[in-house]
Scaffold this motif. Structure first.
Motif, PDB file in Angstrom:
ATOM      1  N   GLY A  56      -8.196   7.453   6.942  1.00 53.27           N
ATOM      2  CA  GLY A  56      -8.468   8.371   5.839  1.00 53.27           C
ATOM      3  C   GLY A  56      -9.920   8.325   5.401  1.00 53.27           C
ATOM      4  N   THR A  57     -10.166   8.847   4.229  1.00 60.05           N
ATOM      5  CA  THR A  57     -11.511   8.950   3.677  1.00 60.05           C
ATOM      6  C   THR A  57     -11.819   7.746   2.798  1.00 60.05           C
ATOM      7  OG1 THR A  57     -11.265  11.348   3.650  1.00 60.05           O
ATOM      8  CG2 THR A  57     -13.037  10.426   2.310  1.00 60.05           C
ATOM      9  N   LYS A  58     -12.991   7.132   3.026  1.00 58.17           N
ATOM     10  CA  LYS A  58     -13.428   5.993   2.214  1.00 58.17           C
ATOM     11  C   LYS A  58     -13.554   6.454   0.765  1.00 58.17           C
ATOM     12  CE  LYS A  58     -16.827   2.330   2.453  1.00 58.17           C
ATOM     13  NZ  LYS A  58     -17.950   1.781   3.213  1.00 58.17           N
ATOM     14  N   GLY A  59     -12.981   5.699  -0.147  1.00 61.94           N
ATOM     15  CA  GLY A  59     -13.011   6.049  -1.559  1.00 61.94           C
ATOM     16  C   GLY A  59     -11.801   6.856  -1.991  1.00 61.94           C
ATOM     17  N   THR A  60     -11.080   7.425  -1.039  1.00 56.96           N
ATOM     18  CA  THR A  60      -9.865   8.175  -1.344  1.00 56.96           C
ATOM     19  C   THR A  60      -8.635   7.431  -0.819  1.00 56.96           C
ATOM     20  OG1 THR A  60     -11.064  10.263  -1.230  1.00 56.96           O
ATOM     21  CG2 THR A  60      -8.665  10.385  -1.063  1.00 56.96           C
ATOM     22  N   HIS A  61      -8.639   7.094   0.473  1.00 58.85           N
ATOM     23  CA  HIS A  61      -7.503   6.411   1.084  1.00 58.85           C
ATOM     24  C   HIS A  61      -7.670   4.897   1.106  1.00 58.85           C
ATOM     25  CE1 HIS A  61      -7.357  10.548   2.717  1.00 58.85           C
ATOM     26  NE2 HIS A  61      -6.095  10.408   2.358  1.00 58.85           N
ATOM     27  N   TYR A  62      -8.884   4.439   1.088  1.00 58.93           N
ATOM     28  CA  TYR A  62      -9.154   3.011   0.944  1.00 58.93           C
ATOM     29  C   TYR A  62     -10.404   2.832   0.087  1.00 58.93           C
ATOM     30  CZ  TYR A  62     -12.445   3.553   4.898  1.00 58.93           C
ATOM     31  OH  TYR A  62     -13.453   3.949   5.725  1.00 58.93           O
ATOM     32  N   HIS A  63     -10.594   1.629  -0.453  1.00 58.15           N
ATOM     33  CA  HIS A  63     -11.601   1.375  -1.480  1.00 58.15           C
ATOM     34  C   HIS A  63     -13.013   1.685  -0.994  1.00 58.15           C
ATOM     35  CE1 HIS A  63     -13.672  -0.526  -4.809  1.00 58.15           C
ATOM     36  NE2 HIS A  63     -12.497  -0.595  -5.435  1.00 58.15           N
ATOM     37  N   LEU A  64     -13.802   2.305  -1.856  1.00 54.78           N
ATOM     38  CA  LEU A  64     -15.181   2.685  -1.557  1.00 54.78           C
ATOM     39  C   LEU A  64     -16.035   1.471  -1.191  1.00 54.78           C
ATOM     40  CD1 LEU A  64     -17.146   5.093  -1.511  1.00 54.78           C
ATOM     41  CD2 LEU A  64     -17.613   4.650  -3.908  1.00 54.78           C
ATOM     42  N   ASP A  65     -15.758   0.313  -1.758  1.00 53.12           N
ATOM     43  CA  ASP A  65     -16.548  -0.892  -1.493  1.00 53.12           C
ATOM     44  C   ASP A  65     -15.982  -1.743  -0.368  1.00 53.12           C
ATOM     45  OD1 ASP A  65     -18.459  -0.357  -3.471  1.00 53.12           O
ATOM     46  OD2 ASP A  65     -17.173  -1.190  -5.023  1.00 53.12           O
ATOM     47  N   CYS A  66     -15.155  -1.169   0.470  1.00 59.95           N
ATOM     48  CA  CYS A  66     -14.636  -1.854   1.654  1.00 59.95           C
ATOM     49  C   CYS A  66     -15.590  -1.541   2.805  1.00 59.95           C
ATOM     50  CB  CYS A  66     -13.227  -1.338   1.962  1.00 59.95           C
ATOM     51  SG  CYS A  66     -12.448  -2.112   3.388  1.00 59.95           S
ATOM     52  N   HIS A  67     -16.239  -2.567   3.355  1.00 58.44           N
ATOM     53  CA  HIS A  67     -17.238  -2.340   4.402  1.00 58.44           C
ATOM     54  C   HIS A  67     -16.606  -1.945   5.727  1.00 58.44           C
ATOM     55  CE1 HIS A  67     -20.155  -5.071   1.987  1.00 58.44           C
ATOM     56  NE2 HIS A  67     -19.975  -3.894   1.423  1.00 58.44           N
ATOM     57  N   LYS A  68     -15.581  -2.683   6.168  1.00 55.09           N
ATOM     58  CA  LYS A  68     -14.855  -2.336   7.394  1.00 55.09           C
ATOM     59  C   LYS A  68     -13.371  -2.404   7.085  1.00 55.09           C
ATOM     60  CE  LYS A  68     -14.004  -3.488  12.169  1.00 55.09           C
ATOM     61  NZ  LYS A  68     -14.100  -4.510  13.205  1.00 55.09           N
ATOM     62  N   CYS A  69     -12.720  -1.272   7.118  1.00 58.94           N
ATOM     63  CA  CYS A  69     -11.289  -1.186   6.806  1.00 58.94           C
ATOM     64  C   CYS A  69     -10.462  -1.633   8.010  1.00 58.94           C
ATOM     65  CB  CYS A  69     -10.951   0.261   6.436  1.00 58.94           C
ATOM     66  SG  CYS A  69      -9.234   0.505   5.938  1.00 58.94           S
ATOM     67  N   ILE A  70      -9.458  -2.484   7.751  1.00 59.58           N
ATOM     68  CA  ILE A  70      -8.541  -2.951   8.788  1.00 59.58           C
ATOM     69  C   ILE A  70      -7.128  -2.654   8.319  1.00 59.58           C
ATOM     70  CG2 ILE A  70      -7.702  -4.962  10.051  1.00 59.58           C
ATOM     71  CD1 ILE A  70     -10.554  -6.149   9.480  1.00 59.58           C
ATOM     72  N   ASN A  71      -6.430  -1.813   9.076  1.00 58.41           N
ATOM     73  CA  ASN A  71      -5.066  -1.445   8.721  1.00 58.41           C
ATOM     74  C   ASN A  71      -4.140  -2.646   8.898  1.00 58.41           C
ATOM     75  OD1 ASN A  71      -3.147   0.651   7.950  1.00 58.41           O
ATOM     76  ND2 ASN A  71      -2.276   0.310   9.971  1.00 58.41           N
ATOM     77  N   THR A  72      -3.238  -2.825   7.942  1.00 58.00           N
ATOM     78  CA  THR A  72      -2.169  -3.818   8.045  1.00 58.00           C
ATOM     79  C   THR A  72      -0.862  -3.079   7.812  1.00 58.00           C
ATOM     80  OG1 THR A  72      -2.282  -4.361   5.683  1.00 58.00           O
ATOM     81  CG2 THR A  72      -3.638  -5.689   7.182  1.00 58.00           C
ATOM     82  N   ILE A  73       0.235  -3.704   8.103  1.00 58.15           N
ATOM     83  CA  ILE A  73       1.539  -3.071   7.913  1.00 58.15           C
ATOM     84  C   ILE A  73       1.767  -2.852   6.425  1.00 58.15           C
ATOM     85  CG2 ILE A  73       4.031  -3.261   8.287  1.00 58.15           C
ATOM     86  CD1 ILE A  73       2.347  -2.884  10.840  1.00 58.15           C
ATOM     87  N   GLY A  74       1.817  -1.593   6.013  1.00 53.48           N
ATOM     88  CA  GLY A  74       2.079  -1.234   4.620  1.00 53.48           C
ATOM     89  C   GLY A  74       0.856  -1.235   3.727  1.00 53.48           C
ATOM     90  N   SER A  75      -0.307  -1.589   4.262  1.00 49.33           N
ATOM     91  CA  SER A  75      -1.493  -1.643   3.426  1.00 49.33           C
ATOM     92  C   SER A  75      -2.743  -1.667   4.299  1.00 49.33           C
ATOM     93  CB  SER A  75      -1.440  -2.897   2.530  1.00 49.33           C
ATOM     94  OG  SER A  75      -2.474  -2.862   1.574  1.00 49.33           O
ATOM     95  N   TYR A  76      -3.808  -2.300   3.792  1.00 48.21           N
ATOM     96  CA  TYR A  76      -5.048  -2.507   4.543  1.00 48.21           C
ATOM     97  C   TYR A  76      -5.794  -3.674   3.926  1.00 48.21           C
ATOM     98  CZ  TYR A  76      -7.628  -0.366   0.687  1.00 48.21           C
ATOM     99  OH  TYR A  76      -8.162  -0.097  -0.542  1.00 48.21           O
ATOM    100  N   THR A  77      -6.750  -4.186   4.660  1.00 49.44           N
ATOM    101  CA  THR A  77      -7.637  -5.214   4.136  1.00 49.44           C
ATOM    102  C   THR A  77      -9.058  -4.858   4.557  1.00 49.44           C
ATOM    103  OG1 THR A  77      -7.981  -7.604   3.915  1.00 49.44           O
ATOM    104  CG2 THR A  77      -7.415  -6.789   6.111  1.00 49.44           C
ATOM    105  N   CYS A  78     -10.027  -5.637   4.108  1.00 53.50           N
ATOM    106  CA  CYS A  78     -11.435  -5.344   4.395  1.00 53.50           C
ATOM    107  C   CYS A  78     -12.112  -6.524   5.063  1.00 53.50           C
ATOM    108  CB  CYS A  78     -12.199  -5.053   3.103  1.00 53.50           C
ATOM    109  SG  CYS A  78     -11.567  -3.674   2.177  1.00 53.50           S
ATOM    110  N   GLU A  79     -13.039  -6.217   5.945  1.00 59.65           N
ATOM    111  CA  GLU A  79     -14.004  -7.203   6.421  1.00 59.65           C
ATOM    112  C   GLU A  79     -15.308  -6.860   5.740  1.00 59.65           C
ATOM    113  OE1 GLU A  79     -14.523  -7.538  10.642  1.00 59.65           O
ATOM    114  OE2 GLU A  79     -12.484  -8.286  10.931  1.00 59.65           O
ATOM    115  N   CYS A  80     -16.009  -7.876   5.289  1.00 62.04           N
ATOM    116  CA  CYS A  80     -17.223  -7.656   4.510  1.00 62.04           C
ATOM    117  C   CYS A  80     -18.464  -8.032   5.303  1.00 62.04           C
ATOM    118  CB  CYS A  80     -17.158  -8.474   3.223  1.00 62.04           C
ATOM    119  SG  CYS A  80     -15.709  -8.086   2.210  1.00 62.04           S
ATOM    120  N   ASP A  81     -19.553  -7.328   5.025  1.00 63.76           N
ATOM    121  CA  ASP A  81     -20.840  -7.616   5.638  1.00 63.76           C
ATOM    122  C   ASP A  81     -21.364  -8.957   5.137  1.00 63.76           C
ATOM    123  OD1 ASP A  81     -20.682  -5.102   6.812  1.00 63.76           O
ATOM    124  OD2 ASP A  81     -21.991  -4.150   5.331  1.00 63.76           O
TER     125      ASP A  81
END
Length: 155
Positions: A56-81
Motif C-alpha cells: 500500500g501507500t506509506k502513511g496510509t497503509h503503513y506508518h509514514l515513519d517506517c523506513h522499510k515495511c515488512i509484511n507479517t501475518i495480520g500486520s507489518y513491522t519496520c526495519e529502521c535505517d
C-alpha cells in the motif's frame, strides 16, 4: 418420498473453512467476518486472507515513519535505517539519541558536547578545538595554530 432440502449450518457444524475468523451463516452457505489485518477472500468469500500493508501507500497503509515495511501475518513491522530504532508501541522508526548514551560507546570519545540531530549527532567543542560535523557523527579536532595565524594575517 419427500426430499429434505434443509440448510446446513456450516458455522454450527464447524464445517466452514479453517481460515474463517468468525463464521456468518447465509442462506445456503456462509461467509466470514475477518480480524484487523485481514480481508475477505474476494473469490470464495469463505476465508480470511492476510492484507499486505507494505504493498500500500506509506502513511496510509503503513506508518509514514517506517523506513522499510515488512509484511507479517495480520500486520507489518519496520526495519529502521542506521541511527534509528524501532518504536515498540507502534510500527515506526524513531531517532536514536546518541547523546543520552556513553561517550566513546554511543558517541565519539573526542566529542566534547554532544548535540542530538536526526539522524546522528553533532559536536560543540571546547576552546582550542574545531568542530568537524561534516559526517553524521561529529568530532572535535585540535586546531592547527599555523593555519589560524596565516588566515589572520591575510585579512
Amino acid at each position: 418420498m419427500p426430499n429434505d432440502f434443509s440448510d446446513i449450518n456450516e458455522c454450527e457444524d464447524n464445517t466452514h473453512h479453517e481460515d474463517c475468523h468468525s463464521c456468518v451463516i447465509t442462506e445456503g452457505s456462509y461467509t466470514c467476518k475477518c480480524r484487523n489485518g485481514y480481508e475477505l477472500d474476494p473469490i470464495t468469500k469463505q476465508r480470511c486472507i492476510d492484507i499486505d500493508e507494505c504493498n500500500g501507500t506509506k502513511g496510509t497503509h503503513y506508518h509514514l515513519d517506517c523506513h522499510k515495511c515488512i509484511n507479517t501475518i495480520g500486520s507489518y513491522t519496520c526495519e529502521c535505517d542506521e541511527y534509528y530504532e524501532f518504536y515498540p508501541n507502534e510500527p515506526k522508526c524513531i531517532d536514536v539519541n546518541e547523546c543520552d548514551g556513553e561517550r566513546g560507546v554511543d558517541f565519539n570519545e573526542d566529542c566534547h558536547h554532544c548535540q542530538n540531530t536526526s539522524p546522528g549527532y553533532t559536536c560543540r567543542c571546547n576552546a582550542g578545538y574545531d568542530e568537524d560535523n561534516t559526517h553524521t557523527e561529529g568530532n572535535c579536532i585540535v586546531m592547527d595554530q599555523r593555519i589560524k595565524i596565516c588566515n589572520t594575517k591575510r585579512v
